[in-house]
Design a protein around this motif. Structure first.
Motif, PDB file in Angstrom:
ATOM      1  N   GLY A  41       0.811  -1.214   0.000  1.00 47.33           N
ATOM      2  CA  GLY A  41       0.000   0.000   0.000  1.00 47.33           C
ATOM      3  C   GLY A  41       0.837   1.253   0.000  1.00 47.33           C
ATOM      4  O   GLY A  41       2.046   1.226   0.225  1.00 47.33           O
ATOM      5  N   ASP A  42       0.179   2.371  -0.294  1.00 52.21           N
ATOM      6  CA  ASP A  42       0.823   3.677  -0.293  1.00 52.21           C
ATOM      7  C   ASP A  42       0.848   4.237   1.130  1.00 52.21           C
ATOM      8  O   ASP A  42      -0.116   4.094   1.879  1.00 52.21           O
ATOM      9  N   HIS A  63      -2.724   4.229   3.235  1.00 50.99           N
ATOM     10  CA  HIS A  63      -3.885   5.050   2.924  1.00 50.99           C
ATOM     11  C   HIS A  63      -4.431   4.749   1.533  1.00 50.99           C
ATOM     12  O   HIS A  63      -3.767   4.123   0.711  1.00 50.99           O
ATOM     13  N   VAL A  64      -5.644   5.207   1.331  1.00 51.88           N
ATOM     14  CA  VAL A  64      -6.252   5.263  -0.002  1.00 51.88           C
ATOM     15  C   VAL A  64      -6.753   6.688  -0.194  1.00 51.88           C
ATOM     16  O   VAL A  64      -6.941   7.423   0.778  1.00 51.88           O
ATOM     17  N   ARG A  65      -6.952   7.052  -1.433  1.00 51.06           N
ATOM     18  CA  ARG A  65      -7.497   8.376  -1.730  1.00 51.06           C
ATOM     19  C   ARG A  65      -8.982   8.232  -2.024  1.00 51.06           C
ATOM     20  O   ARG A  65      -9.425   7.250  -2.601  1.00 51.06           O
ATOM     21  N   ASP A  66      -9.746   9.223  -1.623  1.00 49.46           N
ATOM     22  CA  ASP A  66     -11.161   9.332  -1.938  1.00 49.46           C
ATOM     23  C   ASP A  66     -11.370  10.764  -2.388  1.00 49.46           C
ATOM     24  O   ASP A  66     -11.601  11.656  -1.566  1.00 49.46           O
ATOM     25  N   ALA A 122     -11.779  -0.653   0.186  1.00 48.11           N
ATOM     26  CA  ALA A 122     -10.642  -0.076  -0.545  1.00 48.11           C
ATOM     27  C   ALA A 122      -9.354  -0.223   0.260  1.00 48.11           C
ATOM     28  O   ALA A 122      -8.305  -0.574  -0.298  1.00 48.11           O
ATOM     29  N   LEU A 123      -9.425   0.030   1.562  1.00 46.59           N
ATOM     30  CA  LEU A 123      -8.246  -0.143   2.411  1.00 46.59           C
ATOM     31  C   LEU A 123      -7.824  -1.609   2.463  1.00 46.59           C
ATOM     32  O   LEU A 123      -6.637  -1.931   2.350  1.00 46.59           O
ATOM     33  N   ARG A 126      -5.843  -2.911  -0.404  1.00 46.48           N
ATOM     34  CA  ARG A 126      -4.432  -2.519  -0.380  1.00 46.48           C
ATOM     35  C   ARG A 126      -3.632  -3.328   0.623  1.00 46.48           C
ATOM     36  O   ARG A 126      -2.452  -3.564   0.446  1.00 46.48           O
TER      37      ARG A 126
END
Length: 150
Positions: A41-42, A63-66, A122-123, A126
Motif C-alpha cells: 500500500g501507499d 492510505h487510499v485516496r477518496d 478499498a483499504l 491494499r
C-alpha cells in the motif's frame, strides 16, 4: 475507560513506535522517494499535536485516496486500543499529511456508516491484514477521513 493492554500488545506498541520512527525518518530524509510503499500500500505521514504534550507527532500509515481526501484505518496494528494519533486527532482534528514529500493541512473526521463499507473495502484491497485486525479486536476500527483544510 479502556482495558489494560496485554503483555504482547504492550511489546507490539513499543516495537511499532520504533519502527514508525525509523520509517518516518526515511520518508523525510528522502523526500518520500523511499519508504512510500509498505505491505503493498501507499504510505502517508500523518502529523498531529499530542493532546497532552502539545508536541507534533508523525505516524506513517497506509492510505487510499477518496477524491481530494486521504483515508486511513485506525487499526493500531491489530492492538485492541485506539492508536494515539487517532486519540490526538479526536481531541483536535487539525493535522497535516505528507505524501511523497508533498505536505498539506487537513481536518480529520471519522467516516460515516454510509461510506465506511466502501472505504474499508478499498483499504483492505491494499492491505489484506485489516480484516484480520478487526477480527482480533473488540473495538470497531475507525476509518478516518483526512480532508484538505480550508
Amino acid at each position: 475507560m479502556t482495558a489494560p493492554l496485554s503483555r504482547a500488545d504492550r511489546a507490539a506498541t513499543v516495537l511499532s513506535r520504533h519502527v514508525a520512527a525509523l520509517h518516518t525518518a526515511l520518508l523525510r530524509r528522502t523526500g518520500g522517494r523511499l519508504g512510500n510503499r509498505f505491505r503493498g500500500g501507499d504510505v502517508v505521514l500523518v502529523t498531529c499535536r499530542g493532546r497532552v504534550s502539545g508536541q507534533p507527532r508523525s505516524t506513517p500509515l497506509l492510505h487510499v485516496r477518496d477524491g481530494a481526501d486521504v483515508v486511513v484505518a485506525a487499526s493500531n496494528g491489530g492492538i485492541d486500543a485506539e492508536p494515539q494519533w487517532w486519540r490526538n486527532l479526536r481531541a483536535d482534528p487539525r493535522g497535516e499529511v505528507e505524501v511523497r514529500g508533498r505536505r498539506w493541512a487537513v481536518t480529520a473526521s471519522e467516516v460515516d456508516d454510509a461510506d465506511r463499507p466502501r472505504l474499508w473495502a478499498a483499504l483492505s484491497a491494499r492491505f489484506d491484514g485489516y480484516d484480520g485486525y478487526q477480527a482480533r479486536v473488540s473495538r470497531r476500527i475507525a476509518v478516518v477521513r483526512l480532508s484538505p483544510a480550508d
